[in-house]
Write a protein that holds these residues in place. Structure first.
Motif, PDB file in Angstrom:
ATOM      1  N   THR A 179      10.776   2.647   3.313  1.00  0.00           N
ATOM      2  CA  THR A 179      10.311   1.983   4.531  1.00  0.00           C
ATOM      3  C   THR A 179       9.406   0.822   4.128  1.00  0.00           C
ATOM      4  O   THR A 179       8.893   0.778   3.002  1.00  0.00           O
ATOM      5  CB  THR A 179       9.523   2.960   5.413  1.00  0.00           C
ATOM      6  N   VAL A 180       9.183  -0.089   5.031  1.00  0.00           N
ATOM      7  CA  VAL A 180       8.334  -1.249   4.748  1.00  0.00           C
ATOM      8  C   VAL A 180       6.922  -0.819   4.339  1.00  0.00           C
ATOM      9  O   VAL A 180       6.402  -1.311   3.331  1.00  0.00           O
ATOM     10  CB  VAL A 180       8.318  -2.233   5.938  1.00  0.00           C
ATOM     11  N   PRO A 181       6.249   0.095   5.061  1.00  0.00           N
ATOM     12  CA  PRO A 181       4.891   0.471   4.653  1.00  0.00           C
ATOM     13  C   PRO A 181       4.827   1.093   3.256  1.00  0.00           C
ATOM     14  O   PRO A 181       3.922   0.795   2.485  1.00  0.00           O
ATOM     15  CB  PRO A 181       4.444   1.482   5.716  1.00  0.00           C
ATOM     16  N   VAL A 182       5.787   1.943   2.917  1.00  0.00           N
ATOM     17  CA  VAL A 182       5.783   2.577   1.595  1.00  0.00           C
ATOM     18  C   VAL A 182       6.052   1.536   0.514  1.00  0.00           C
ATOM     19  O   VAL A 182       5.397   1.524  -0.530  1.00  0.00           O
ATOM     20  CB  VAL A 182       6.803   3.729   1.523  1.00  0.00           C
ATOM     21  N   ALA A 183       7.002   0.647   0.752  1.00  0.00           N
ATOM     22  CA  ALA A 183       7.309  -0.412  -0.218  1.00  0.00           C
ATOM     23  C   ALA A 183       6.079  -1.286  -0.449  1.00  0.00           C
ATOM     24  O   ALA A 183       5.731  -1.611  -1.597  1.00  0.00           O
ATOM     25  CB  ALA A 183       8.485  -1.255   0.261  1.00  0.00           C
ATOM     26  N   ALA A 184       5.384  -1.657   0.620  1.00  0.00           N
ATOM     27  CA  ALA A 184       4.193  -2.503   0.488  1.00  0.00           C
ATOM     28  C   ALA A 184       3.075  -1.771  -0.244  1.00  0.00           C
ATOM     29  O   ALA A 184       2.388  -2.366  -1.091  1.00  0.00           O
ATOM     30  CB  ALA A 184       3.722  -2.960   1.860  1.00  0.00           C
ATOM     31  N   HIS A 185       2.890  -0.498   0.039  1.00  0.00           N
ATOM     32  CA  HIS A 185       1.858   0.290  -0.630  1.00  0.00           C
ATOM     33  C   HIS A 185       2.144   0.401  -2.124  1.00  0.00           C
ATOM     34  O   HIS A 185       1.250   0.249  -2.957  1.00  0.00           O
ATOM     35  CB  HIS A 185       1.767   1.680   0.011  1.00  0.00           C
ATOM     36  N   PHE A 186       3.397   0.640  -2.460  1.00  0.00           N
ATOM     37  CA  PHE A 186       3.769   0.722  -3.872  1.00  0.00           C
ATOM     38  C   PHE A 186       3.587  -0.637  -4.554  1.00  0.00           C
ATOM     39  O   PHE A 186       2.997  -0.735  -5.630  1.00  0.00           O
ATOM     40  CB  PHE A 186       5.212   1.205  -4.033  1.00  0.00           C
ATOM     41  N   ALA A 187       4.086  -1.698  -3.938  1.00  0.00           N
ATOM     42  CA  ALA A 187       4.016  -3.033  -4.537  1.00  0.00           C
ATOM     43  C   ALA A 187       2.581  -3.472  -4.786  1.00  0.00           C
ATOM     44  O   ALA A 187       2.304  -4.191  -5.751  1.00  0.00           O
ATOM     45  CB  ALA A 187       4.740  -4.049  -3.655  1.00  0.00           C
ATOM     46  N   ALA A 188       1.666  -3.025  -3.953  1.00  0.00           N
ATOM     47  CA  ALA A 188       0.257  -3.396  -4.116  1.00  0.00           C
ATOM     48  C   ALA A 188      -0.313  -2.888  -5.436  1.00  0.00           C
ATOM     49  O   ALA A 188      -1.307  -3.431  -5.927  1.00  0.00           O
ATOM     50  CB  ALA A 188      -0.562  -2.870  -2.947  1.00  0.00           C
ATOM     51  N   GLN A 189       0.319  -1.889  -6.033  1.00  0.00           N
ATOM     52  CA  GLN A 189      -0.154  -1.323  -7.295  1.00  0.00           C
ATOM     53  C   GLN A 189       0.387  -2.059  -8.524  1.00  0.00           C
ATOM     54  O   GLN A 189      -0.032  -1.788  -9.640  1.00  0.00           O
ATOM     55  CB  GLN A 189       0.258   0.159  -7.396  1.00  0.00           C
TER      56      GLN A 189
END
Length: 142
Positions: free
Chosen positions: A51-61
């Motif tokens: 999902t968009v929120p999970v992808a963004a949370h992962f990418a932030a790392q």
């Protein structure tokens, strides 16, 4: 060594090089182009299942440079895309330019490297949202 004379860019390059060195080492090689292809495929193929929120949370790392790789070609209005292990095994070699028989090792090696550099909860979140049969492809083998 300053490559760009921009501290944040130089740190991102150094971090990305460390990640790629780890991937290359996992294959007993020193080929950063090969390691980059493996990392890019590892980032792209499961990304489209998130999902968009999970992808963004992962990418932030991710280091900034790898974050750009992660988002390259991503269309958030078209995710998550449902697919199983067969599609993963078909997509990964296309992205990485490797043989199908290299998929399991490549996925496991890159997952292990990512785990070394990203907090465990974030790394576990990605495979944890995938079906069990697909999750097994991303987990390091024995």
């Amino acid at each position: 060594m300053a490559l760009t004379n921009v501290d944040s860019a130089d740190r991102s390059i150094a971090k990305t090089n460390a990640w790629l060195a780890g991937v290359a080492e996992g294959f007993g090689a020193d080929d950063r182009r090969f390691a980059y292809r493996m990392m890019r495929a590892w980032l792209h193929v499961p990304r489209d299942r998130l999902t968009v929120p999970v992808a963004a949370h992962f990418a932030a790392q991710l280091p900034e440079l790898l974050r750009g790789v992660f988002y390259d070609g991503w269309n958030p209005s078209r995710v998550p895309v449902k697919y199983g292990p067969d599609e993963y095994v078909a997509r990964f070699p296309r992205e990485a330019a490797v043989h199908d028989s290299d998929v399991a090792k490549a996925a496991a090696v890159v997952t292990a490297v990512v785990r070394m550099h990203v907090s465990g909860g974030v790394v576990d979140e990605v495979p944890g949202l995938l079906p069990a049969d697909l999750r097994g492809l991303l987990e390091p083998g024995p």
